[in-house]
Design a protein around this motif. Structure first.
Motif, PDB file in Angstrom:
ATOM      1  N   ALA A  66      12.712  11.950  24.376  1.00 49.32           N
ATOM      2  CA  ALA A  66      12.861  11.882  25.665  1.00 49.32           C
ATOM      3  C   ALA A  66      14.171  12.257  26.122  1.00 49.32           C
ATOM      4  N   ARG A  67      15.183  12.064  25.424  1.00 48.03           N
ATOM      5  CA  ARG A  67      16.567  12.310  26.012  1.00 48.03           C
ATOM      6  C   ARG A  67      16.653  13.558  26.503  1.00 48.03           C
ATOM      7  N   CYS A  68      15.898  14.546  25.856  1.00 46.82           N
ATOM      8  CA  CYS A  68      15.888  16.061  26.351  1.00 46.82           C
ATOM      9  C   CYS A  68      14.607  16.252  26.958  1.00 46.82           C
ATOM     10  N   PRO A  78      17.985  13.248  30.170  1.00 47.47           N
ATOM     11  CA  PRO A  78      19.556  13.238  30.870  1.00 47.47           C
ATOM     12  C   PRO A  78      20.272  14.161  29.941  1.00 47.47           C
ATOM     13  N   GLU A  79      19.834  14.625  28.780  1.00 40.46           N
ATOM     14  CA  GLU A  79      20.629  15.581  27.973  1.00 40.46           C
ATOM     15  C   GLU A  79      20.320  16.872  28.444  1.00 40.46           C
ATOM     16  N   SER A  80      19.463  17.169  29.053  1.00 41.68           N
ATOM     17  CA  SER A  80      18.739  18.502  29.687  1.00 41.68           C
ATOM     18  C   SER A  80      19.832  18.984  30.672  1.00 41.68           C
ATOM     19  N   ASP A  91       9.421  21.933  29.023  1.00 39.35           N
ATOM     20  CA  ASP A  91       8.323  21.107  29.817  1.00 39.35           C
ATOM     21  C   ASP A  91       7.014  20.957  29.080  1.00 39.35           C
ATOM     22  N   PHE A  92       6.799  20.022  28.364  1.00 40.63           N
ATOM     23  CA  PHE A  92       5.354  19.764  27.521  1.00 40.63           C
ATOM     24  C   PHE A  92       4.146  20.045  28.468  1.00 40.63           C
ATOM     25  N   THR A  93       4.407  19.405  29.805  1.00 39.82           N
ATOM     26  CA  THR A  93       3.141  19.429  30.527  1.00 39.82           C
ATOM     27  C   THR A  93       3.099  20.729  31.328  1.00 39.82           C
ATOM     28  N   SER A  99       5.687  28.751  21.912  1.00 38.49           N
ATOM     29  CA  SER A  99       4.807  28.964  20.929  1.00 38.49           C
ATOM     30  C   SER A  99       3.400  28.329  21.612  1.00 38.49           C
ATOM     31  N   ASP A 100       2.958  27.369  20.853  1.00 34.82           N
ATOM     32  CA  ASP A 100       1.747  26.637  21.606  1.00 34.82           C
ATOM     33  C   ASP A 100       1.639  25.269  21.101  1.00 34.82           C
ATOM     34  N   ALA A 101       0.683  24.660  21.558  1.00 31.87           N
ATOM     35  CA  ALA A 101       0.784  23.081  21.614  1.00 31.87           C
ATOM     36  C   ALA A 101      -0.531  22.460  20.480  1.00 31.87           C
ATOM     37  N   THR A 117      19.004  26.855  19.152  1.00 30.27           N
ATOM     38  CA  THR A 117      19.004  26.118  20.449  1.00 30.27           C
ATOM     39  C   THR A 117      19.510  24.546  19.965  1.00 30.27           C
ATOM     40  N   SER A 118      19.282  23.738  20.929  1.00 27.83           N
ATOM     41  CA  SER A 118      19.594  22.188  20.654  1.00 27.83           C
ATOM     42  C   SER A 118      18.483  21.593  19.984  1.00 27.83           C
ATOM     43  N   MET A 119      17.308  22.414  19.934  1.00 30.78           N
ATOM     44  CA  MET A 119      16.221  21.687  18.966  1.00 30.78           C
ATOM     45  C   MET A 119      16.228  21.774  17.424  1.00 30.78           C
ATOM     46  N   ALA A 121      16.060  20.209  13.565  1.00 26.29           N
ATOM     47  CA  ALA A 121      14.839  19.857  12.671  1.00 26.29           C
ATOM     48  C   ALA A 121      14.746  18.331  12.515  1.00 26.29           C
ATOM     49  N   PHE A 122      13.480  17.647  12.685  1.00 22.25           N
ATOM     50  CA  PHE A 122      13.621  16.426  12.530  1.00 22.25           C
ATOM     51  C   PHE A 122      12.689  15.913  11.331  1.00 22.25           C
ATOM     52  N   GLY A 123      12.254  16.951  10.617  1.00 19.03           N
ATOM     53  CA  GLY A 123      11.197  16.778   9.476  1.00 19.03           C
ATOM     54  C   GLY A 123      11.449  15.744   8.567  1.00 19.03           C
ATOM     55  N   ASN A 133       1.743  10.676  13.931  1.00 19.69           N
ATOM     56  CA  ASN A 133       1.436  10.135  15.501  1.00 19.69           C
ATOM     57  C   ASN A 133       2.334  10.710  16.522  1.00 19.69           C
ATOM     58  N   LEU A 134       3.497  10.981  16.273  1.00 19.59           N
ATOM     59  CA  LEU A 134       4.410  11.824  17.015  1.00 19.59           C
ATOM     60  C   LEU A 134       3.875  13.234  17.355  1.00 19.59           C
ATOM     61  N   ILE A 135       3.489  13.706  16.722  1.00 11.59           N
ATOM     62  CA  ILE A 135       2.638  15.264  16.777  1.00 11.59           C
ATOM     63  C   ILE A 135       1.720  14.941  17.708  1.00 11.59           C
ATOM     64  N   TYR A 137       1.026  12.786  19.901  1.00 10.13           N
ATOM     65  CA  TYR A 137       1.346  12.169  20.881  1.00 10.13           C
ATOM     66  C   TYR A 137       1.896  13.462  21.887  1.00 10.13           C
ATOM     67  N   VAL A 138       2.717  14.140  21.458  1.00  9.62           N
ATOM     68  CA  VAL A 138       3.118  15.759  22.062  1.00  9.62           C
ATOM     69  C   VAL A 138       2.051  16.218  22.596  1.00  9.62           C
ATOM     70  N   GLU A 139       1.211  16.482  21.627  1.00  8.12           N
ATOM     71  CA  GLU A 139      -0.085  17.312  21.893  1.00  8.12           C
ATOM     72  C   GLU A 139      -0.816  16.681  23.123  1.00  8.12           C
TER      73      GLU A 139
END
Ligand code: HEC
Length: 316
Positions: A66-68, A78-80, A91-93, A99-101, A117-119, A121-123, A133-135, A137-139
């Protein structure tokens, strides 16, 4: 009713009264040259899609992303603000995903990040169950059109069917293993996965699937048009499949089609797999299905397929 007495006809549901309600409610758009505004607001459906507060992936999202990407996924965390000039968090919405959702793609992004980019890898930092669960949720934050891979004009087409022509988003899925009967004499039984394979050969990688019934008078009345619809849709790069959902036996359905002198081939929902995958209480239902079996959107009632031509033209 005018039914060619197939032997094992199941009267488990008679959709006619429901259809009459559907017609008076205005889902009937056939023969109308101008698009008819659906009685159901599609924008409402999209708002209602907002992810549930108690989703198991939400806390992880809030603490890691969420910070980005922002509290609600709008790319405004806030970091965006500090990323002016650099790539901005998605903007996920919006439908504007780079790419795709789909979950498989979100997982790749999480595992590899987006280089340059600032994105990050969280793997490796998030455990397997949490990651899934996170995936998910983003979906749920993404609008359905963002799930369409590799093709932004296709996203626009499907969005157009929903915004202007009364289609409804769907998050249902036809599982590849579902068994279907077929009136195609060479192959009396096929699986959804075999049907989906034909989509990968089509230009748009999408198929229209018409769920119809021998007990649905309006479906039967419109069946003679299906051959022409098929050729128009195939010219536009779409597949087109008919599935009879109230008579499981391909032989009975073939007899029925013969009795009406209808040449189109039809699949049958021999194991009720289609009925269990999506709501078909009103017939006919036309579904737009991608190559993975995701039902992107659907239309209940007789839809004017000229709308598809228009949506395709406009998307060019
Ligand atoms: C430091 C800021 C930052 C954080 C934290 C962050 N992201 Fe991102 N994310 C970005 C940026 C910037 C992009 C856009 C990269 C681009 O333009 O290709 C992005 C893109 C993405 C995309 C690709 C979307 C598309 O358009 O294809 C996904 C998926 C994604 N992020 C998921 C996540 C998830 C899930 C988390 C939390 C685990 C997360 N991000 C955390 C900055 C961040």
């Amino acid at each position: 009713m005018n039914v060619a007495s197939p032997k094992k006809m199941k009267h488990w549901w008679i959709p006619i009264p429901a259809l009459l309600i559907g017609l008076t409610a205005g889902v009937w758009t056939s023969n109308s040259k101008t698009p008819v505004q659906s009685t159901v607001s599609s924008s409402l459906t999209n708002i209602e899609r907002s992810a549930p507060k108690d989703h198991p992936g939400r806390l992880l999202y809030l603490s890691n992303c969420a910070r980005c990407h922002g509290l609600e996924g709008r790319g405004d965390g806030p970091e965006s603000a500090g990323l002016a000039g650099a790539a901005r968090p998605r903007d996920f919405t919006s439908t504007d995903w780079k790419s795709d959702a789909r979950s498989v793609t979100i997982e790749q992004m999480l595992n590899k990040g987006v280089p340059g980019t600032s994105m990050a890898a969280f793997g490796s930092t998030i455990g397997e169950i949490d990651r899934q669960n996170l995936i998910r949720y983003v979906e749920t934050l993404a609008p359905p059109a963002a799930r369409i891979p590799n093709n932004h004009s296709q996203r626009k087409r499907v969005q157009d069917l929903v915004d202007r022509f009364g289609w409804q988003w769907s998050s249902d899925r036809l599982k590849p293993g579902i068994k279907l009967g077929s009136t195609d004499g060479d192959r009396p039984e096929v699986t959804v996965s075999e049907i989906l394979k034909t989509a990968t050969q089509s230009e748009t990688r999408l198929q229209f699937v018409l769920a119809w019934g021998v007990h649905c008078a309006i479906c039967v009345e419109k069946l003679p048009e299906t051959a022409e619809i098929q050729s128009v849709l195939s010219r536009l790069g779409y597949g087109y499949q008919l599935i009879c959902v109230d008579e499981p036996s391909p032989t009975n359905v073939q007899d029925f089609l013969n009795s009406k002198v209808i040449k189109s081939k039809s699949l049958t929902d021999s194991d009720n797999g289609i009925k269990l995958s999506t709501d078909l209480s009103l017939l006919p239902v036309t579904m737009l299905v991608d190559e993975y079996g995701n039902i992107l959107a659907k239309f209940t009632g007789v839809f004017d397929w000229r709308n598809v031509i228009q949506a395709s033209d406009d998307a060019k």
